[in-house]
Design a protein around this motif. Structure first.
Motif, mmCIF file in Angstrom:
data_model
loop_
_atom_site.group_PDB
_atom_site.id
_atom_site.type_symbol
_atom_site.label_atom_id
_atom_site.label_comp_id
_atom_site.label_asym_id
_atom_site.label_seq_id
_atom_site.Cartn_x
_atom_site.Cartn_y
_atom_site.Cartn_z
ATOM 1 N N GLY A 162 -0.175 -3.979 11.155
ATOM 2 C CA GLY A 162 0.844 -4.343 10.213
ATOM 3 C C GLY A 162 1.107 -2.557 9.561
ATOM 4 O O GLY A 162 2.347 -2.171 9.394
ATOM 5 N N LEU A 163 0.086 -1.665 9.951
ATOM 6 C CA LEU A 163 0.258 -0.167 9.460
ATOM 7 C C LEU A 163 1.245 0.207 10.422
ATOM 8 O O LEU A 163 2.284 1.179 10.002
ATOM 9 N N ILE A 164 0.862 0.015 11.644
ATOM 10 C CA ILE A 164 2.041 0.716 12.843
ATOM 11 C C ILE A 164 3.443 0.210 12.591
ATOM 12 O O ILE A 164 4.525 1.024 12.720
ATOM 13 N N GLU A 209 -3.272 5.915 2.911
ATOM 14 C CA GLU A 209 -3.974 7.115 3.635
ATOM 15 C C GLU A 209 -5.505 6.524 3.825
ATOM 16 O O GLU A 209 -6.023 6.925 4.896
ATOM 17 N N THR A 210 -6.110 6.017 2.913
ATOM 18 C CA THR A 210 -7.571 5.585 3.086
ATOM 19 C C THR A 210 -7.554 4.452 4.086
ATOM 20 O O THR A 210 -8.345 4.499 4.966
ATOM 21 N N LEU A 211 -6.666 3.560 4.217
ATOM 22 C CA LEU A 211 -6.703 2.524 5.381
ATOM 23 C C LEU A 211 -6.712 3.100 6.532
ATOM 24 O O LEU A 211 -7.013 3.090 7.536
ATOM 25 N N ALA A 212 -5.397 3.953 6.772
ATOM 26 C CA ALA A 212 -5.354 4.741 7.961
ATOM 27 C C ALA A 212 -6.272 5.190 8.441
ATOM 28 O O ALA A 212 -6.811 5.464 9.872
ATOM 29 N N LEU A 218 0.685 -1.067 0.029
ATOM 30 C CA LEU A 218 0.078 0.127 -0.043
ATOM 31 C C LEU A 218 1.024 1.502 -0.095
ATOM 32 O O LEU A 218 0.227 2.265 -0.164
ATOM 33 N N ALA A 219 2.386 1.062 0.310
ATOM 34 C CA ALA A 219 3.007 2.180 0.435
ATOM 35 C C ALA A 219 3.099 3.079 -0.776
ATOM 36 O O ALA A 219 3.076 2.783 -1.974
#
Length: 425
Positions: free
Chosen positions: A411-413, A358-361, A351-352
């Protein structure tokens, strides 16, 4: 009176020997028994000499009949067939030597000629096949009893053959039982070494040698980790092995403290393997490592299964068994570097650099609200829905599912931390 004396004198003369000495009836019976024994000993000695002269032809005839009647014998290597020929010849020679002295009460030397064979031959030839060999040697000798026995000695030879082959059969069973017991102890030690090496991640040439010694050839391989039941550890492992044999699976098992590790090879699916081994575990979580192509790669599966077992307490409602990949978030929080790396690679990296990240976050921070996410991003809610579907396609996790959302959040963190610390997501 005179008549009585006459009869008495006549009775004395009837019991006198030729030399005039008195012979009692018991002495005469002993003499007859001694004469019969001498006759039997002569028949035995004559028969033993005939057997001795025929040993070579008997061995040749036995080998020829084995070639003719035993398909498994024909399939053996030339070296193994040669060893069997030597064993058969040694068995015939031992019988001949024993038969010549059987009247002296000597025990059958049935175990001696088994020492002729090397240990490897006992692995090539099963107990049932050994019984087939004994049967053929007996048939060869029995077919020539009338020719081999001295006059009047056929029955003696047949009885001796029956006794000798009976003892040989019992001895063969004892030899194979001892070999199986020794091999079982050695195999158990090898099994423990393999399990320990895989748990510690020490995959080297020694592991391959141990696996080859056990005859391990199965693929693919999967590792299960859980807690042992309240039973004798050896009985648990023996029960697993027996169950594996019944369904044609290769199993390696080991109990290490409060952990039971089971390595399964050759299962058609992880589900099939789980159906076999899960009932043998004790209470508590059971974690399944990822399926790997062979035993060499099983250390990866074992590492994931054990890390999942350690972190399973963080998900009390986890299914039993649960796959290690379903515990990636818990494993990562518990310090499992493999899980952290896998989450960064599967969640953050795809996703990077795209609007999807940004949408996921935003979606996760807004409590999974489509409308709130759309307002903050200045897009239509349908655009948010589309992006969430793309996130599911790229990562395998569905943001609208609570469990998947938790994994995506971790995973995002981890991805942000890796980027911030100079790592490459």
């Amino acid at each position: 009176m005179a008549t009585a004396m006459t009869w008495h004198a006549r009775g004395v003369r009837e019991q006198d020997g030729e030399d005039g000495a008195r012979v009692r009836p018991g002495d005469e019976a002993a003499r007859e028994a001694e004469q019969r024994q001498r006759a039997l000993d002569k028949i035995r000695a004559d028969t033993a000499r005939r057997l001795d002269r025929a040993m070579g032809s008997l061995g040749t005839a036995a080998m020829a009949r084995m070639e003719e009647q035993l398909p498994w014998f024909r399939a053996l290597s030339a070296e193994d067939r040669s060893w069997i020929g030597l064993v058969a010849q040694a068995g015939i020679a031992a019988f001949v030597e024993w038969f010549g002295h059987a009247g002296e009460g000597r025990p059958t030397p049935s175990i001696e000629f088994f020492a002729t064979a090397p240990r490897e031959l006992k692995r090539s030839v099963s107990l049932q096949q050994t019984v087939d060999l004994i049967r053929i040697v007996v048939e060869v000798v029995e077919a020539r009893v009338d020719e081999l026995a001295a006059p009047g000695g056929a029955e003696m030879l047949r009885n001796a053959m029956l006794r000798y082959t009976r003892d040989v059969a019992f001895t063969a069973a004892q030899v194979y039982a001892r070999e199986a017991e020794a091999r079982g102890s050695w195999d158990a030690r090898l099994e423990a070494l393999i399990v320990d090496a895989l748990v510690r991640g020490q995959v080297d040439d020694g592991l391959h040698s141990w696996a080859a010694a056990l005859g391990w050839t199965s693929t693919p391989v999967v590792v299960f980790a859980g807690h042992p039941p309240d039973e004798d550890p050896q009985s648990v492992i023996d029960g697993l092995r027996e169950k594996g044999r019944r369904v044609n699976l290769e199993l390696l098992a080991g109990i290490q403290g409060d952990r039971l590790i089971v390595i399964v090879g050759g299962a058609k699916s992880v589900k099939d393997a789980a159906r076999i081994v899960v009932p043998r575990f004790g209470p508590g979580p059971i974690v399944i490592g990822p399926e790997v192509p062979d035993l060499h790669a099983a250390a990866k599966s074992a590492r994931a299964a054990i890390a999942g077992l350690r972190a399973a307490a963080a998900w009390p409602d986890a299914p039993r068994p649960v796959h290690a990949d379903e515990l990636l978030a818990e494993r990562a929080l518990d310090g499992d570097e493999d899980a952290r790396r896998q989450l960064v690679e599967t969640v953050y990296a795809p996703l990077a650099g795209t609007p999807l990240l940004e949408t996921l976050a935003t979606y996760l921070e807004q409590g999974a609200s489509l409308e709130a996410t759309a307002r903050l991003l200045f897009v239509h809610p349908n655009t948010v829905r589309y992006r969430l579907r793309k996130i599911t396609e790229l990562t395998g996790y569905q943001p609208t599912d609570g469990r998947s959302a938790f994994t995506l959040q971790v995973g995002l963190i981890l991805g942000r931390l890796a980027t911030a610390h100079g790592g490459r997501a």
